[in-house]
Design an enzyme around this catalytic site. Structure first.
Site, short mmCIF file in Angstrom:
data_model
loop_
_atom_site.label_atom_id
_atom_site.label_comp_id
_atom_site.label_asym_id
_atom_site.label_seq_id
_atom_site.Cartn_x
_atom_site.Cartn_y
_atom_site.Cartn_z
N GLY A 299 101.28 -40.83 56.58
CA GLY A 299 101.67 -41.08 57.96
C GLY A 299 102.77 -40.16 58.43
O GLY A 299 102.88 -38.99 58.03
N SER A 300 103.66 -40.71 59.26
CA SER A 300 104.61 -39.89 60.02
C SER A 300 105.67 -39.19 59.20
O SER A 300 106.39 -38.33 59.73
CB SER A 300 105.29 -40.76 61.09
OG SER A 300 104.35 -41.20 62.04
N VAL A 301 105.83 -39.52 57.92
CA VAL A 301 106.81 -38.80 57.10
C VAL A 301 106.40 -37.34 56.90
O VAL A 301 107.19 -36.53 56.40
CB VAL A 301 107.02 -39.49 55.73
CG1 VAL A 301 107.73 -40.82 55.90
CG2 VAL A 301 105.69 -39.66 54.99
N LYS A 303 105.65 -35.35 59.46
CA LYS A 303 105.97 -34.61 60.69
C LYS A 303 107.03 -33.52 60.50
O LYS A 303 106.91 -32.44 61.10
CB LYS A 303 106.39 -35.59 61.79
CG LYS A 303 105.23 -36.43 62.28
CD LYS A 303 105.67 -37.55 63.22
CE LYS A 303 104.46 -38.39 63.64
NZ LYS A 303 104.85 -39.58 64.45
#
Length: 595
Positions: A299-301, A303
């Site tokens: 997921g967003s880690v 980015k």
């Protein structure tokens, strides 16, 4: 007087013996002596070696000298795994089988069902059969106190793990013969395993040693192994992780704490765990080393690495902004959404509010080969080299096969699989001013220069450090990771779980937080993953971030890292009361809109 007339006639039995009879007798005696001499020659000269060997087999024995397995120590030489002396009970079936009436007595002393005792006694060889292994010496002494013929003891050792479940998935365990079969015990078995010696000695008919005749090769004790692990940090990480898994009724969890500059792994924990000192309920599939063996879409880690690749190749600038004011950013046939709608965001805000739309726009501006190169150079898609069995490499698909939808999804952590250890090491590169250092379980001596490889420019890494620090401040998704007295940087991740059929579950997620501290001069980095929480607010900033806060605050103290934020500054940041509504909105990424 006539002499001849005076002497009586001789008796017929006293007639003179024939000369040949004496010769025969002397010959027989000679032949007998020759036969005796010949037999003596054969016994004492020709067959002497064979006969001595046969005789030795009846009273000489090669007695084993057990070798103790080397201890596993933490970085401060505190024991993590040690060997303690124990006893084995064995029997000589030829003697023991004559004592059937006393078998129930022995079975009771050993706590064995009688049928089990019988199976073990009859399941060995003709001269040797183990009945019980790794008994405490006092219990073995009680068994031998029964004085049952044919029952003997043998010295051996048993592994003991002082931290129990806290370090079990990391350390693994040994089998009854003292060989490692999981974890560190398996990875370093050759180093830890000693070489037994032997001596030639006399034994009585009960198998008890009487004296040593000749010393053989001495036992070589196993060598001690000093790990980079700190048992105190390991304990804090495990208890905080276990509390989160239980509180949110999650499936499992894992966490890694590393030194930013040396790559030393200070803690590596998984939950649920098991007691390695009593493995009756051990199940390999349930109690594995999840920090290195389990992969997932993070997921967003991911980015920060999307942004790093775009900055590195000039696709965007540090001052670039992105219009995310839409309910649906359509890419091919997919609709990308943010949990909370925003307007125009800069890079700091894309990270602080965890905007999927912003990250996708950045990725679509970046050549896929450049993003792929960034992900590979920070360690994704390959084993870290820490050396633990079962370590997974994760997957980073070759960039040539990326369609536009995959390019967008990769930006916020889908279409890629990673391990918690890889995440910690990759964020360590950001914290280490763009230099990636390979994770290691070996303790590094103070002052030793550890080689690393530059994976991003210094300025890109420092920009990311500052922007990630904003994620932890009020309004950021990682606000619950803040530590009093320290600046903290990090990123949250909440990813929907794949269902294994090409789609995703509707209500199942993985929650992640990865961060480092102090943000102004990073020393330690930590990754936390809690899988499939089923209760409460299921966001990375709510489930995983507090595990980071509790563990990292303790680790900073243990490693003597001084606070870098004055109390007045901390109080000024946190003085305003946070409402429950604000907390939920911040965790979702609403940020300043929650004020």
């Amino acid at each position: 007087m006539n002499r001849d007339a005076a002497m009586p006639d001789r008796h017929p039995a006293m007639a003179a013996l024939p000369a040949w009879r004496a010769a025969v007798m002397m010959g027989l005696v000679g032949v007998g002596l020759a036969a005796i001499m010949m037999q003596a020659w054969r016994l004492q000269v020709e067959n002497a070696g064979f006969l001595r060997e046969q005789g030795a087999q009846r009273y000489l024995r090669h007695l084993p000298l057990p070798a103790m397995r080397g201890a596993v120590l933490d970085r401060n030489n505190a024991p993590l795994a040690i060997s303690v002396p124990v006893k084995a009970i064995w029997v000589d079936p030829q003697l023991f089988n004559q004592q059937v009436n006393r078998w129930p007595q022995l079975a009771q002393a050993l706590g064995l069902p009688l049928p089990a005792l019988e199976r073990r006694a009859r399941g060995g060889g003709a001269e040797f059969a183990f009945i019980a292994r790794q008994l405490p010496p006092e219990r073995a002494a009680a068994v031998m106190g029964l004085h049952i013929p044919g029952v003997y003891t043998l010295s051996e050792s048993r592994r003991y793990y002082p931290l129990g479940a806290v370090a079990a998935p990391l350390l693994g365990f040994t089998n009854v013969d003292g060989r490692g079969i999981e974890g560190v015990e398996l990875a370093y078995n050759q180093w830890l395993h000693g070489t037994p010696g032997e001596e030639l000695g006399l034994q009585d008919n009960r198998g008890q040693a009487l004296s040593v005749v000749q010393m053989g090769p001495p036992a070589e004790q196993g060598r001690p192994l000093t790990l980079s692990i700190d048992r105190n940090i390991q304990y804090f990480a495990y208890t905080a992780l276990a509390a989160a898994v239980q509180q949110f009724k999650a499936q499992s969890g894992s966490a890694v704490v590393m030194n930013v500059h040396t790559g030393e792994v200070l803690a590596l924990v998984s939950y649920p765990s098991f007691n390695p000192n009593n493995r009756q309920d051990y199940e390999p599939g349930l109690y594995g080393n999840r920090a290195v063996a389990d992969t997932y879409e993070p997921g967003s880690v991911m980015k920060p690495f999307t942004i790093a690749a775009a900055l590195d190749d000039g696709s965007i600038q540090p001052s670039s902004t992105f219009d995310v004011n839409t309910n649906c950013f359509r890419v091919a046939s997919y609709c990308i959404q943010d949990d909370v709608r925003h307007g125009v965001l800069d890079l700091a805000q894309v990270l602080k509010y965890s905007s999927n739309i912003g990250a996708a726009q950045i990725s679509l501006r970046t050549p896929p080969a450049d993003l792929y190169h960034m992900l590979r150079t920070v360690g994704f898609g390959q084993v870290s080299g820490v050396g633990l069995p079962g370590e997974a490499s994760g997957t980073v698909p070759a960039w040539q096969g990326w369609g536009i939808a995959r390019r967008a999804a990769m930006a916020y952590g889908y279409g890629i699989s990673v391990t918690p250890l890889q995440l910690a090491a990759a964020y360590g590169a950001i914290a280490n001013d763009g230099v990636y250092v390979q994770p290691s379980l070996q303790r590094v001596n103070e002052g030793t220069q550890v080689p690393g490889s530059r994976v991003m420019p210094v300025q890109v890494a420092r920009d990311l450090q500052g922007w990630l620090a904003g994620v932890i401040r009020r309004g950021g998704t990682g606000f619950l990771a803040a530590i009093p007295g320290y600046t903290v940087a990090g990123k949250t991740g909440t990813s929907t779980m794949a269902n294994g059929k090409g789609g995703f579950y509707k209500n199942r997620v993985n929650t992640t937080f990865v961060g480092f501290a102090p943000a102004n001069h990073p020393q330690l980095v930590m990754a936390v993953v809690v899988r499939d929480p089923t209760q409460g607010w299921r966001f990375g900033g709510v489930v995983a971030a507090p595990v980071f806060r509790v563990t990292m605050s303790a680790a900073l103290r243990v490693m003597n890292v001084a606070p870098d934020m004055p109390a007045t500054q901390w109080n000024a940041q946190m003085a305003k009361r946070m409402t429950t509504t604000q907390a939920r909105l911040w965790a979702e990424g609403a940020g300043d809109a929650a004020h």
